[in-house]
Design an enzyme around this catalytic site. Sequence first.
Site, PDB file in Angstrom:
ATOM      1  N   SER A 233     -11.581 -24.102 -18.051  1.00 22.53           N
ATOM      2  CA  SER A 233     -12.685 -23.321 -17.499  1.00 22.53           C
ATOM      3  C   SER A 233     -12.467 -23.090 -15.999  1.00 22.53           C
ATOM      4  CB  SER A 233     -14.011 -24.026 -17.800  1.00 22.53           C
ATOM      5  OG  SER A 233     -15.101 -23.179 -17.580  1.00 22.53           O
TER       6      SER A 233
ATOM      7  N   ASP B  55     -15.037 -17.070 -27.424  1.00 19.05           N
ATOM      8  CA  ASP B  55     -15.626 -17.757 -26.261  1.00 19.05           C
ATOM      9  C   ASP B  55     -16.978 -17.145 -25.930  1.00 19.05           C
ATOM     10  OD1 ASP B  55     -16.232 -18.886 -23.759  1.00 19.05           O
ATOM     11  OD2 ASP B  55     -14.119 -19.014 -23.211  1.00 19.05           O
TER      12      ASP B  55
ATOM     13  N   HIS C  60     -15.666 -21.728 -26.319  1.00 20.16           N
ATOM     14  CA  HIS C  60     -15.213 -22.177 -24.998  1.00 20.16           C
ATOM     15  C   HIS C  60     -14.494 -23.520 -25.076  1.00 20.16           C
ATOM     16  CE1 HIS C  60     -15.048 -21.949 -20.701  1.00 20.16           C
ATOM     17  NE2 HIS C  60     -15.704 -23.076 -20.538  1.00 20.16           N
TER      18      HIS C  60
END
Length: 952
Positions: free
Chosen positions: A763, A837, A871
Amino acid sequence: MMRMHTLYHRLTLLSFSSPLSLLPLAPPLHLTLRRRTTANFSSMSTSRLRHIAPLAAISTEDGAVGASNGSVSSSSTADASNDYEVLGVGYRVPPPEIRDIVDALPVPALSFSPFRDKIIFLKRRSLPPLTELARPEEKLAGLRIDGHCNSRSRMSFYTGLGIHQILPDGTFGPEVEIHGLPEGAKINFVTWSPDARHLSFSIRVNEEDNNTSKLSVWIADVETGKARPLFQSPDVYLNAVFDNYVWVDNSTLLVCTIPSTRGPPPKKPLVPGGPKIQSNEQRNIIQVRTFQDLLKDEYDEDLFDYYATSQLVLASLDGTTKDFGPPAIYTSLDPSPDEKYIMIDSMHRPYSFTVPCGRFPKKVELWTADGKFVRELCDLPLAEDIPITSNSVRKGMRSINWRADKPSTLYWVETQDGGDAKVEVSPRDIIYSQPAEPLEGEQPVILHKLDLRYGGISWCDDSLALVYESWYKTRRVKTWVVSPGSEDVPPRILFDRSSEDVYSDPGSPMSRRTQAGTYIIAKIKKEGDDGRYVLLNGSGATPEGNVPFLDLFDINTGNKERIWESDKEKYFETVVALMSDQEEGDLQFDRLKILTSKESKTENTQYNFVSWPDKKIVQVTNFPHPYPQLASLQKEMIRYQRKDGVQLTATLYLPPGYNPSTDGPLPCLVWSYPGEFKSKDAASQVRGSPNEFAGIGSTSALLWLAKRFAILSGPTIPIIGEGEQEANDSYVEQLVASAEAAVEEVIRRGVAHPKKIAVGGHSYGAFMTANLLAHAPHLFSCGIARSGAYNRTLTPFGFQNEDRTLWEATNTYVEMSPFMSANKIKKPILLIHGEEDNNSGTLTMQSDRFFTALKGHGALCRLVILPYESHGYSARESIMHVLWETGRWLHKYCVSNTADAGEDQDIGTVKENISKGVTDAESKVVAASGGGSKEACDLEHEQSHSLPRSSL
């Protein structure tokens, strides 16, 4: 405030749907250059395992530890001889030394009864197969819904429940297994009844077509373990899109059910009735983050109504039922402490194509417990215009709750600045209180006025409550002592400090359970002492690491006595919960009992009871070591200094049996995540403990200890913006300076080979990785970037902790974007991204476009898109493949380091390069920055499914 009988672990449970074996397994999509290169990334930041868990499985996209029966092709560890044609086929698995750790069965989660006399072991499975992620899901209003189950998609589940009596000596009685369940039952939303005589939970099973059934509500007798359905009719199903059910009293539940009159879902029209139009002819200013899975058209609105609408049903344990109110989209059910009223939240049209459902119009109503409407508390309009500035909030009543110390008294907060944190006004927030049914003409009472943003209340009684307020821009936090029942007693400041100054954190008050089932501040009485004492539970941050503590604190004088403290030498211990709160009134100091966790660098977490006055310790659990093959790993918290004087820390892990003097330097993986701070002093403070157990998650960087890597975990990357300076305006310079200091330190210690250091992150850590390869190519041999965002112009209305828009800080957005520096990246970079995601800002196209830019400049790069993954990665096939890709990438471009030609540099040469600043950033660090931990600053994380009252 957390209900203390529901105890939380640090490993968030994953949410999955159930298997749909008819769907084929899709292989990962490999996008490569036309050359013999390969690249793939994976390994998440270290996650410490915790076993005390919320009873209701939480719908998140975070990784979980364990294994599953998902099928993957067998493969030995990759090496540099594999060509890209072979690498582009099917799912792979990492070598056994990695695979065995990931496949280890997770230990059960734990939950204590409200009276602390029983404990449930909630049994869990390993990683789920990809077939579960492949189940169809509807993406609506920021949610992902499994239409077949009528719940959030990808819910995890428990496989069984075992109850133990806690005997007087602290040991456990024999297990009472919950029985009578359907074969293969998937258990969710486990909840104790207020009197702890029953458990409620939901069940779903696989039907003949391998679809998972809708959820039904079950009840189990705690003494016998016998379970049965709550509803006599088999056709009553739970609607678990939002709230699901709540105990109204000891024998009655209020349940969100799928309306019995509901027909089939609406069909998408083949021909649209018109164009999709959005308008702003009123010239409203609406700035929002880059949300995903939003409603797109009228069909989506109808579909959202279809799945989210519930019929409330009052259901008694004797089998009687009663409809409660009309069908609506109910998002929260909250009984009053005296069980006379229920506060009910719902949302309604008009919806929005711009923001998720948490900002849809919201109605809060009060009903009696037997289903009679009392009054409407508020009906808030659509909130598309909440400013992106930190501490901005919704207009109108918010954080509406019951006072925990009163039978049926409401309190709430109303902003005085229109919800806009940029508006200067005093007071900024006002806290009000009012009875559930006020007398005619009775106005709300003002409890307190705040100049910062309201942050919650801890209730005790009419003489004591603690009110919290904070302001992110300055990191200021205040704690007020108020006397809710005495208007003549003025509020006073108890603590006024910086949230970044962890050394000054006094701790938080411990709560006790009341007979009404609520939780209030525990007041402690010492024999022969008239002081008004509470217990402060603190993390105990020190320059040597965290030493958690429990203080007996006199709320009147501020004097405190340390009554318990973690072992400083070998162990890391924390206070988890108060266990001596079965009786009403003040708790006697010499009869205190607490639950603590205990771990060391090599011993996994166990739980103990500690009882006063002699502080007798009884061990509660005896969990086996989750990965004995790494039980003797070496761990050290190290400190070093950035060239601008900022003190940095990191945790250095070395393989079992490694000796730098005889074994020489190792290949090294650096895994991190930047954070913003407002001061150098705060950024230099030590966080964490050197004695914490090395928890290894399913994609943890620590897995590579099994392959004889040195791991530098979580080196602090502070981006500092002091005073009026903005941290991100010097992001690149500070990022590079922090990385240079970390690399120089591991080389100086002789544990890392200077040409075999890789960097990685997830991330915002992936964003960091790409920037380091662009601006500090001399430091690393290769990079691994997972689920990142690389072009900040695609998130123009703020990202992470950046409050300014692209148009307000154009240079910052551009200079921070590694996409804009793709031509500078010369070291191999592996990109991995979930195809689905849903995290705000990290759209899958961020990796797609970054890869295209890299390929367009001839960079050595590889992109792997994981089908069905979000994610965080969930399925066993995906996780194993990510680890295989990571292992191959590290072997070829770090261990073998075939990407660089030329002779090995010696340590002196590397140090010289670092000191000269051989970097595009020129190491011009300025005294600017901002603050926060990984959890605090990951603002681009997806919404929680629970939609807490304060967020709706």
